[in-house]
Design a protein around this motif. Structure first.
Motif, PDB file in Angstrom:
ATOM      1  N   GLU A  77       0.729  -1.087  -0.044  1.00  0.00           N
ATOM      2  CA  GLU A  77       0.020  -0.023   0.099  1.00  0.00           C
ATOM      3  C   GLU A  77       0.973   1.243  -0.171  1.00  0.00           C
ATOM      4  O   GLU A  77       0.551   2.116  -0.540  1.00  0.00           O
ATOM      5  CB  GLU A  77      -0.895  -0.141   1.170  1.00  0.00           C
ATOM      6  N   ASN A  78       1.770   1.247   0.642  1.00  0.00           N
ATOM      7  CA  ASN A  78       2.589   2.337   0.859  1.00  0.00           C
ATOM      8  C   ASN A  78       3.456   2.647  -0.370  1.00  0.00           C
ATOM      9  O   ASN A  78       3.750   3.820  -0.548  1.00  0.00           O
ATOM     10  CB  ASN A  78       3.770   2.269   2.175  1.00  0.00           C
ATOM     11  N   MET A  79       3.930   1.569  -1.006  1.00  0.00           N
ATOM     12  CA  MET A  79       4.638   1.841  -2.321  1.00  0.00           C
ATOM     13  C   MET A  79       3.677   1.936  -3.549  1.00  0.00           C
ATOM     14  O   MET A  79       4.172   2.598  -4.486  1.00  0.00           O
ATOM     15  CB  MET A  79       5.700   0.584  -2.406  1.00  0.00           C
ATOM     16  N   VAL A  80       2.821   1.156  -3.668  1.00  0.00           N
ATOM     17  CA  VAL A  80       1.898   1.195  -4.738  1.00  0.00           C
ATOM     18  C   VAL A  80       1.014   2.130  -4.855  1.00  0.00           C
ATOM     19  O   VAL A  80       0.882   3.170  -5.734  1.00  0.00           O
ATOM     20  CB  VAL A  80       1.392  -0.252  -5.119  1.00  0.00           C
ATOM     21  N   ILE A  81      -0.138   2.063  -3.742  1.00  0.00           N
ATOM     22  CA  ILE A  81      -1.315   2.939  -3.782  1.00  0.00           C
ATOM     23  C   ILE A  81      -0.996   4.295  -3.366  1.00  0.00           C
ATOM     24  O   ILE A  81      -1.229   5.338  -3.867  1.00  0.00           O
ATOM     25  CB  ILE A  81      -2.312   2.135  -2.915  1.00  0.00           C
ATOM     26  N   ALA A  82      -0.292   4.347  -1.870  1.00  0.00           N
ATOM     27  CA  ALA A  82       0.056   5.644  -1.493  1.00  0.00           C
ATOM     28  C   ALA A  82       1.142   6.055  -2.298  1.00  0.00           C
ATOM     29  O   ALA A  82       1.270   7.558  -2.587  1.00  0.00           O
ATOM     30  CB  ALA A  82       0.515   5.659  -0.209  1.00  0.00           C
ATOM     31  N   GLY A  83       2.075   5.466  -2.857  1.00  0.00           N
ATOM     32  CA  GLY A  83       3.128   5.804  -3.747  1.00  0.00           C
ATOM     33  C   GLY A  83       2.446   6.409  -5.029  1.00  0.00           C
ATOM     34  O   GLY A  83       3.169   7.485  -5.511  1.00  0.00           O
ATOM     35  N   LEU A  84       1.484   5.903  -5.414  1.00  0.00           N
ATOM     36  CA  LEU A  84       0.850   6.434  -6.852  1.00  0.00           C
ATOM     37  C   LEU A  84       0.183   7.800  -6.466  1.00  0.00           C
ATOM     38  O   LEU A  84       0.809   8.917  -7.180  1.00  0.00           O
ATOM     39  CB  LEU A  84      -0.097   5.453  -7.176  1.00  0.00           C
ATOM     40  N   ALA A  85      -0.180   7.921  -5.556  1.00  0.00           N
ATOM     41  CA  ALA A  85      -0.954   9.282  -4.994  1.00  0.00           C
ATOM     42  C   ALA A  85       0.132  10.221  -4.692  1.00  0.00           C
ATOM     43  O   ALA A  85       0.144  11.363  -5.206  1.00  0.00           O
ATOM     44  CB  ALA A  85      -1.808   9.145  -3.868  1.00  0.00           C
ATOM     45  N   ALA A 154      -3.908  -5.370   1.678  1.00  0.00           N
ATOM     46  CA  ALA A 154      -3.295  -3.933   1.017  1.00  0.00           C
ATOM     47  C   ALA A 154      -4.555  -3.154   0.756  1.00  0.00           C
ATOM     48  O   ALA A 154      -4.768  -2.024   1.237  1.00  0.00           O
ATOM     49  CB  ALA A 154      -2.389  -4.014   0.139  1.00  0.00           C
ATOM     50  N   GLY A 155      -5.484  -3.774   0.135  1.00  0.00           N
ATOM     51  CA  GLY A 155      -6.643  -3.129  -0.042  1.00  0.00           C
ATOM     52  C   GLY A 155      -7.427  -2.472   1.002  1.00  0.00           C
ATOM     53  O   GLY A 155      -7.964  -1.311   0.973  1.00  0.00           O
ATOM     54  N   LYS A 156      -7.500  -3.361   2.095  1.00  0.00           N
ATOM     55  CA  LYS A 156      -8.218  -2.921   3.282  1.00  0.00           C
ATOM     56  C   LYS A 156      -7.347  -1.751   3.842  1.00  0.00           C
ATOM     57  O   LYS A 156      -8.258  -0.635   4.327  1.00  0.00           O
ATOM     58  CB  LYS A 156      -8.193  -4.157   4.258  1.00  0.00           C
ATOM     59  N   PHE A 157      -6.077  -1.857   4.004  1.00  0.00           N
ATOM     60  CA  PHE A 157      -5.431  -0.736   4.589  1.00  0.00           C
ATOM     61  C   PHE A 157      -5.505   0.612   3.776  1.00  0.00           C
ATOM     62  O   PHE A 157      -5.341   1.509   4.323  1.00  0.00           O
ATOM     63  CB  PHE A 157      -3.932  -1.133   4.626  1.00  0.00           C
ATOM     64  N   SER A 158      -5.634   0.493   2.517  1.00  0.00           N
ATOM     65  CA  SER A 158      -5.824   1.430   1.618  1.00  0.00           C
ATOM     66  C   SER A 158      -6.935   2.468   2.051  1.00  0.00           C
ATOM     67  O   SER A 158      -6.904   3.711   2.067  1.00  0.00           O
ATOM     68  CB  SER A 158      -5.759   1.106   0.174  1.00  0.00           C
ATOM     69  N   LEU A 159      -7.887   1.794   2.310  1.00  0.00           N
ATOM     70  CA  LEU A 159      -9.304   2.292   2.632  1.00  0.00           C
ATOM     71  C   LEU A 159      -9.013   3.130   3.957  1.00  0.00           C
ATOM     72  O   LEU A 159      -9.522   4.401   4.202  1.00  0.00           O
ATOM     73  CB  LEU A 159     -10.317   1.495   2.998  1.00  0.00           C
ATOM     74  N   TYR A 160      -8.241   2.725   4.899  1.00  0.00           N
ATOM     75  CA  TYR A 160      -7.745   3.355   6.167  1.00  0.00           C
ATOM     76  C   TYR A 160      -6.906   4.631   5.791  1.00  0.00           C
ATOM     77  O   TYR A 160      -6.905   5.658   6.572  1.00  0.00           O
ATOM     78  CB  TYR A 160      -7.013   2.701   7.151  1.00  0.00           C
ATOM     79  N   MET A 161      -6.208   4.762   4.670  1.00  0.00           N
ATOM     80  CA  MET A 161      -5.379   5.779   4.566  1.00  0.00           C
ATOM     81  C   MET A 161      -5.596   6.790   3.681  1.00  0.00           C
ATOM     82  O   MET A 161      -5.064   7.823   2.978  1.00  0.00           O
ATOM     83  CB  MET A 161      -3.977   5.132   3.852  1.00  0.00           C
ATOM     84  N   ILE A 162      -7.045   6.930   3.366  1.00  0.00           N
ATOM     85  CA  ILE A 162      -7.421   8.054   2.465  1.00  0.00           C
ATOM     86  C   ILE A 162      -7.389   9.414   2.876  1.00  0.00           C
ATOM     87  O   ILE A 162      -7.051  10.409   2.423  1.00  0.00           O
ATOM     88  CB  ILE A 162      -9.006   7.943   2.206  1.00  0.00           C
ATOM     89  N   PRO A 163      -7.403   9.701   4.516  1.00  0.00           N
ATOM     90  CA  PRO A 163      -7.111  11.024   5.033  1.00  0.00           C
ATOM     91  C   PRO A 163      -5.535  11.533   4.435  1.00  0.00           C
ATOM     92  O   PRO A 163      -5.466  12.799   4.394  1.00  0.00           O
ATOM     93  CB  PRO A 163      -7.344  10.983   6.514  1.00  0.00           C
ATOM     94  N   GLN A 164      -4.518  10.543   4.286  1.00  0.00           N
ATOM     95  CA  GLN A 164      -3.369  10.939   3.905  1.00  0.00           C
ATOM     96  C   GLN A 164      -3.100  11.737   2.528  1.00  0.00           C
ATOM     97  O   GLN A 164      -2.621  12.456   2.222  1.00  0.00           O
ATOM     98  CB  GLN A 164      -2.409   9.560   4.080  1.00  0.00           C
ATOM     99  N   LEU A 165      -4.097  10.693   1.958  1.00  0.00           N
ATOM    100  CA  LEU A 165      -4.348  11.430   0.345  1.00  0.00           C
ATOM    101  C   LEU A 165      -4.324  12.958   0.312  1.00  0.00           C
ATOM    102  O   LEU A 165      -3.830  13.929  -0.532  1.00  0.00           O
ATOM    103  CB  LEU A 165      -5.480  10.962  -0.496  1.00  0.00           C
ATOM    104  N   PHE A 166      -5.559  13.431   1.204  1.00  0.00           N
ATOM    105  CA  PHE A 166      -5.841  14.804   1.168  1.00  0.00           C
ATOM    106  C   PHE A 166      -4.683  15.739   1.945  1.00  0.00           C
ATOM    107  O   PHE A 166      -4.523  16.941   1.569  1.00  0.00           O
ATOM    108  CB  PHE A 166      -7.197  14.963   1.840  1.00  0.00           C
TER     109      PHE A 166
END
Length: 500
Positions: A77-85, A154-166
């Protein structure tokens, strides 16, 4: 050959206020002066990059002592999903390095606050556009070949990390706004406080309260928003008078054209950032994917720490180039490039040597698994060469950002990384059955090619022409906002200071 003759090709057209170079001693004297200017910006910027990067890396360290699966999920999640954002937000925010830096050099102080607010608007809209990636992280990771169990967690953890995106959307415009003015110490202080707070939260929520991934998400989200709050309070409390004049409707003008430059910056930097992210995805297609993903995640995490050092130099050279071009001093810009590249290579060699010495132990803080530690040790030679390349490549990218070459470098990155390096890495790793070493080795070839092309572009550039282009850019972007406001005496007194 006379003492200074070997320097003449390098110092041709150096800024007028530098004495004529007649000897090596004079070159080193002028280099020390330029290094002072660079490191006043670079040291706090490096510390800021290290601490902000460490928010995610520290989270991985705490989670890594739970299970290998949870480490893989958070790393992915940190490298791919959050990394993408992160890559998109960082890239789009980096348009301000060109615009704010050149406007500051040209004494168009009032434009910096307008640019920052425009970037807030555009990046916040982009954050909403990126939400589907977080909602559908599991099928996206599965589509790219990630092992199903890792993808689901990782998909479950991604939902928790939406505030980091903003938080990203608010953070990067503020960083570039402060960085252009060399107000980098405040960024370092805020990030340092956030990291200390984050370590305490991870210990409390993950280890003491046993909240697992939920605790990791709470700690990481809160820490990023502390960074945002600290920087915002500094800006609005009057420490940036002359560049921050309050909220303005001018932020909503020229959004389309501004977005184009932001997108160009994002494409350029994301193509670099995602390149290493894809190593994690490709590792999911190799034999024994859990070990492969864990070993590459550890190396990329450690490489990220090293990369942040050179992101500090990236920031410093971007500020120096944009300021000097904005002020109409192309020769000083050229000399800055020479000095920062030489400095970066020396640091890179030192880091490479240290890693090779510690090749059998540097994975131990990240994992309890002997198999993972052994896999990481096997990557040491390739990894150390990657670190050496990363000492030069970010600096040359900083030159490109400072000069406003985002679209050109985006095309270079597509060719070197995605048409050469990535296919070669996939072929060597899977088809030739060379595993992690093959995948990484193929992708390193793409980095070598890109670095050579960037060096060639930089050497062949007409810096007089770039200074004129900067002047035209300032006139274009400054033409539809409020008339120039002269800086206050308070601002003049602290101009150029590291901390107001």
């Amino acid at each position: 050959m006379a003492g200074g003759d070997f320097l003449k090709p390098l110092l041709e057209n150096v800024e007028e206020d530098i004495e004529e170079i007649k000897s090596g001693s004079q070159f080193f004297k002028e280099s020390r002066k330029e290094n002072m200017k660079l490191w006043i910006i670079a040291l706090p910027a490096i510390f800021t990059s290290l601490t902000q990067y460490s928010l995610g890396a520290v989270t991985q360290i705490f989670v890594g002592h739970l299970t290998t699966l949870e480490l893989d999920a958070v790393s992915t999640e940190n490298m791919v999903i959050a990394g993408l954002a992160y890559g998109i937000m960082w890239g789009m925010g980096s348009a301000l390095e060109t615009l704010c830096g050149q406007a500051y050099g040209a004494k168009q102080m009032h434009m910096l606050g307008i640019y920052m607010q425009r970037s807030w608007v555009i990046l916040t809209l982009m954050a909403f556009a990126l939400l589907p990636i977080y909602f559908f992280a599991t099928p996206i990771l599965t589509f790219f070949g990630q092992e199903q169990e890792i993808a689901e967690l990782a998909g479950k953890f991604s939902l928790y990390m939406i505030p980091q995106l903003f938080a990203y959307a608010i953070n990067f415009p503020m960083q570039k706004f402060l960085q252009a003015q060399s107000k980098v110490m405040v960024m370092a202080w805020v990030s340092g406080v956030a990291l200390v707070f984050h370590i305490f939260l991870c210990w409390l929520l993950i280890l003491q309260f046993n909240l697992g991934l939920v605790g990791a998400a709470i700690a990481l989200n809160l820490s990023w928003w502390i960074v945002d709050l600290g920087q915002f309070l500094y800006i609005i409390m009057g420490y940036c008078s002359g560049t921050w004049t309050g909220f303005s409707w001018g932020a909503f003008r020229d959004l389309g054209a501004f977005a184009l430059l932001s997108i160009a910056s994002a494409i350029m930097l994301c193509l670099e950032f995602w390149y290493y992210t894809l190593l994690v995805v490709l590792a999911g297609n190799l034999k024994n994917p859990e070990i492969a993903v864990a070993s590459i995640s550890i190396c990329t995490s450690l490489g990220g720490w090293e990369f942040t050092i050179f992101l500090g130099l990236n920031a410093a050279i971007s500020v120096r180039i944009s300021n000097e071009l904005g002020a109409g001093r192309p020769r000083a810009a050229k000399f800055s490039i020479l000095v920062v590249v030489l400095t970066s290579v020396l640091i890179g060699v030192a880091i490479q040597t240290t890693l090779l010495i510690l090749r059998n132990v540097y994975a131990l803080p990240f994992t309890n698994s002997p198999e993972v530690a052994r896999a990481v040790s096997d990557l040491a030679v390739l990894f150390s060469f990657t670190l050496l390349l990363n000492s030069v490549q970010p600096v040359l990218s900083g030159v490109a950002i400072g000069a406003g070459w985002q679209w050109l470098i985006a095309y270079v990155n597509i060719g070197c990384y995605y048409l050469v390096g990535l296919p070669l890495g996939f072929f060597l790793g899977t088809k030739m059955d060379l595993g992690v070493q093959g995948t990484w080795g193929g992708m390193i070839f793409g980095v070598v090619l890109q670095t050579m092309v960037l060096a060639g572009i930089t050497i062949g550039t007409n810096w007089q022409k770039e200074a004129k282009a900067a002047e035209s850019r300032i006139k274009k972007w400054g033409g539809s906002v409020e008339p120039r406001v002269e800086p206050t005496e308070d601002f003049k007194s602290c101009k150029g200071a590291v901390l107001a």
